[in-house]
Design an enzyme around this catalytic site. Sequence first.
Site, mmCIF file in Angstrom:
data_model
loop_
_atom_site.group_PDB
_atom_site.id
_atom_site.type_symbol
_atom_site.label_atom_id
_atom_site.label_comp_id
_atom_site.label_asym_id
_atom_site.label_seq_id
_atom_site.Cartn_x
_atom_site.Cartn_y
_atom_site.Cartn_z
ATOM 1 C CE LYS A 55 -0.417 3.404 -0.864
ATOM 2 N NZ LYS A 55 -0.236 2.690 -2.360
ATOM 3 C CB THR A 77 3.786 0.516 7.827
ATOM 4 O OG1 THR A 77 2.693 0.466 7.391
ATOM 5 C CG2 THR A 77 4.890 0.868 6.805
ATOM 6 C CB SER A 80 7.986 -4.243 0.242
ATOM 7 O OG SER A 80 7.024 -4.963 -0.300
ATOM 8 C CG ASN A 82 4.913 3.253 -4.496
ATOM 9 O OD1 ASN A 82 5.965 3.498 -4.488
ATOM 10 N ND2 ASN A 82 4.074 3.408 -5.454
ATOM 11 C CD GLN A 85 10.179 3.963 -1.901
ATOM 12 O OE1 GLN A 85 10.672 5.067 -2.404
ATOM 13 N NE2 GLN A 85 10.019 2.802 -2.478
ATOM 14 N N GLY A 182 -6.366 -1.371 -1.926
ATOM 15 C CA GLY A 182 -7.155 -1.682 -0.795
ATOM 16 C C GLY A 182 -8.099 -0.118 -0.585
ATOM 17 N N GLY A 183 -8.121 0.588 -1.516
ATOM 18 C CA GLY A 183 -9.320 1.881 -1.523
ATOM 19 C C GLY A 183 -9.095 2.877 -0.658
ATOM 20 N N GLY A 184 -7.795 3.245 -0.273
ATOM 21 C CA GLY A 184 -7.460 4.386 0.574
ATOM 22 C C GLY A 184 -7.686 5.694 -0.677
ATOM 23 C CD GLU A 206 -10.896 -4.457 -8.456
ATOM 24 O OE1 GLU A 206 -10.463 -4.528 -7.304
ATOM 25 O OE2 GLU A 206 -12.153 -5.179 -8.551
ATOM 26 N N GLY A 210 -7.517 -9.340 -10.344
ATOM 27 C CA GLY A 210 -7.825 -9.130 -8.762
ATOM 28 C C GLY A 210 -9.190 -8.314 -8.873
ATOM 29 C CG ASP A 212 -10.289 -7.343 -4.272
ATOM 30 O OD1 ASP A 212 -9.358 -7.322 -5.177
ATOM 31 O OD2 ASP A 212 -10.318 -6.541 -3.138
ATOM 32 C CB SER A 306 -1.932 6.212 -8.387
ATOM 33 O OG SER A 306 -1.404 5.067 -9.000
ATOM 34 C CG ASN A 309 8.077 5.427 -6.833
ATOM 35 O OD1 ASN A 309 8.922 6.197 -7.400
ATOM 36 N ND2 ASN A 309 7.620 5.533 -5.738
HETATM 37 C C1 LIG Z 1 -1.014 1.919 -3.042
HETATM 38 C C2 LIG Z 1 -0.928 2.489 -4.489
HETATM 39 C C3 LIG Z 1 -2.510 2.320 -5.300
HETATM 40 C C4 LIG Z 1 -3.275 1.694 -4.724
HETATM 41 O O1 LIG Z 1 -3.960 2.528 -3.756
HETATM 42 P P1 LIG Z 1 -5.175 2.115 -2.719
HETATM 43 O O2 LIG Z 1 -5.096 3.155 -1.635
HETATM 44 O O3 LIG Z 1 -4.539 1.088 -1.751
HETATM 45 O O4 LIG Z 1 -6.296 1.895 -3.228
HETATM 46 C C5 LIG Z 1 -2.280 2.839 -6.543
HETATM 47 N N1 LIG Z 1 -1.308 3.352 -7.168
HETATM 48 C C6 LIG Z 1 -0.062 3.394 -6.574
HETATM 49 C C7 LIG Z 1 1.041 3.911 -7.389
HETATM 50 C C8 LIG Z 1 -0.044 3.129 -5.262
HETATM 51 O O5 LIG Z 1 1.443 3.105 -4.705
#
Ligand SMILES: *Cc1c(COP(=O)(O)O)cnc(C)c1O
Length: 323
Positions: A55, A77, A80, A82, A85, A182-184, A206, A210, A212, A306, A309
Amino acid sequence: MSTLPITFDDVVAAHERVRGVAHRTPVMTSRTANELAGAELFFKCENFQRMGAFKFRGAYNAIAQFTPEQKQGGVITFSSGNHAQAIALSAQLLGVKAVIVMPHDAPAVKVAATRGYGGEVVFYDRYTEDREALGQRLAAERGLTLIPPYDHPHVMAGQGTAAKELFEEAGGFDVLLTPLGGGGLLSGCATAAHALAPDCQVIGVEPEAGNDGQRSLQGGAIVHIETPKTIADGAQTQHLGNHTFAVIRERVSEIVTVSDAELVETMKFFASRMKIYVEPTGCLAAAAVLQRKVDVQGKRVGIVISGGNVDLLRFAELVSAQP
Ligand SMILES: *Cc1c(COP(=O)(O)O)cnc(C)c1O
């Protein structure tokens, strides 16, 4: 011409902005993992990124593009996790004030971490107040610019730099998998994959609780759900974003799901076999491969880990629970 919210040029520009600021995280391999999967796996370890998750890439890329007026005014923003931070650290590095809206019962460690990066925490009551409305009101009143956790082109392009690095370092993948909230992350990485390896299949993963994203991709329209109950707290989103979905529907071939038990198995695998500490959400993509939820037999596979934490006691509790 593409009408998608981001192009590969945006990812390249983002990569220039984060160069020397974000870590170029390691790509790790494991013979044991390859044997388990029957494939050749390359793990992009964003658990080693600054503040512990990918992130940072998107948050920094977004704030770095503020106008002088926006920099003067500050960033806000509502998150709460990642992203909070990531915003706080990026703002500190760029000399911008950061306000983070958090639930009144947010874990003390998260509040402390956000404040540790110089962020101002504003609490809301999650039972009586709407965090988005509060965020927007504070933004208007105090001249702050709102950067949401995923549905923003600058955030998406920044997240895509993780896949760009992975392709540049290990390349030639048949399949790329990333976690999906959310797909970022997925939309940014799919944009990089499309440009660097057009034949590479891109898969989002996912939580089973969930799905979705899976239903949205299959049905061709964004599906909204209740907050899913899962240990993957970074993917407890209720819906994809308009921008992220526009990219995902064009660039992503499939979305699969994994259970919490499969995430825990994967956390154990990473800790015991690869000596890496990964949070539940960070395990999503790897779990799909190691638990054989996708068929990657004989393929060369890129996997984004990803984030890392997770509170140590929580980690211990999760990996020691009886299935
Ligand atoms: C936010 C996050 C995700 C999901 O990322 P999106 O962009 O919301 O799809 C996956 N893994 C970690 C560790 C995150 O902090």
